[in-house]
Design an enzyme around this catalytic site. Sequence first.
Site, PDB file in Angstrom:
ATOM      1  N   THR A  28      -8.456  -8.418   1.421  1.00 61.48           N
ATOM      2  CA  THR A  28      -7.837  -8.569   0.105  1.00 61.48           C
ATOM      3  C   THR A  28      -6.327  -8.464   0.265  1.00 61.48           C
ATOM      4  OG1 THR A  28      -7.737  -7.714  -2.163  1.00 61.48           O
ATOM      5  CG2 THR A  28      -8.091  -6.098  -0.422  1.00 61.48           C
TER       6      THR A  28
ATOM      7  N   HIS B 183     -17.423   5.823   6.305  1.00 64.40           N
ATOM      8  CA  HIS B 183     -17.388   6.844   7.362  1.00 64.40           C
ATOM      9  C   HIS B 183     -18.792   7.231   7.817  1.00 64.40           C
ATOM     10  CE1 HIS B 183     -15.377   9.446   9.963  1.00 64.40           C
ATOM     11  NE2 HIS B 183     -14.742  10.242   9.137  1.00 64.40           N
TER      12      HIS B 183
END
Length: 410
Positions: free
Chosen positions: A329, A381
């Site tokens: 993006t 994560h």
Amino acid sequence: MSVEIKVPTLGESVTTATVAKWLKKAGDTVAADEPIVELETDKVSVEVPAPQAGVLGVEVAKIGDEVEVGALLTTLEPGGAAKPAAKAAPAEKKAAPAATAPAAPAPAPKAAPAPAVDAAAALPAARKIMAENSLSAGQVGSGTGKDGRITKGDVLGFLSQPPVTQAPAAPKPARNDDPREERVKMTRLRRTIARRLKDAQNTAAILTTFNEVDLSEAMALRKEYQDAFVKKYGVKLGFMSIFSRAVIAALKEFPAINAEIDGEDVIYRDFVNLGIAVGGPNGLVVPVIKNADKLGYAEIEKTIAGFGKAAREGTLKIDDLAGGTFSITNGGIYGSLLSTPILNAPQSGILGMHSIQERPVAVNGQVVIRPMMYTALSYDHRIVDGKEAVSFLVRIKQNVEDPRRLLIDV
């Protein structure tokens, strides 16, 4: 014979749509393949064309209706002149329901039970009544018999207690709109964007790492080869293709960032479907460059340009938005200096590009002015370790700062 016009297949995992706009009305003469109604799905808007020339019948589905795939939208009389639209038959008036006594409120739960008591602590007669009434010793509580055992009287006394009533939760007060405010219903696309972004935050363990990139060499590359590139391919060499190729090379080195969690499994891929966020009239969408790892700079630039045009015109297809494995993006085109992008679930990583600014930096002990860009990598994560994420973003930095690395694959 009338031809039925139904909701078409809408693509991967999309089963319903909302009738957004009728482009033609009942009684209109239409040509074959002429759009007659616009449907809004969770992802894009879809125009439904007339299967052949003819005159439209009554609109079965109204604006705002949610319709399933295969549902009837309207009918078409092949050929012929326009006819007055038939009026829908008035709905039969339903008889007013007979007055009935209000239903008795459901009994509220008994008072909160005392600490658990073993069933063996109840006398035989008490156990019999408890079994008949599906009660446990814990519900009845401590007994009055010898050594605290539950007696028949304790059980009968518990059953004779009036239920504890709980006051109903107070209804949420209606919001009083200010006369200067305008209330507009969210579009289906905007609702979907909001839901997906919140789901990503609730599901993934999102963390963001940052770095900055010196674009001097990339700018020099563009300046040197831009004219030849445009002449050969008919499209400009932009930063998006340079970053895309840098990302693709880095994903091959760090495959976890191109992977996906599915339950208790991790799905690794040997291909890259690269999502590129583009702004459209109804919000941000992320069309996908399929098998981007097989494409060169020119093919990537042409694909991105096509997606941008389709987004502005509202002609993106469902398949254009499906199957991404990693996204990029670029908030820099709107002036963003730094941001923390949200994952496009179920992907495990997204790269944020930002504005290019000339800043003083230290190079070989000297302060020089360089065109710099902050970059951000948000990652899941749960599957990507911090070391992998930082190393991945450093590799992108190296690939962009020295584009020659990509030519010799180092």
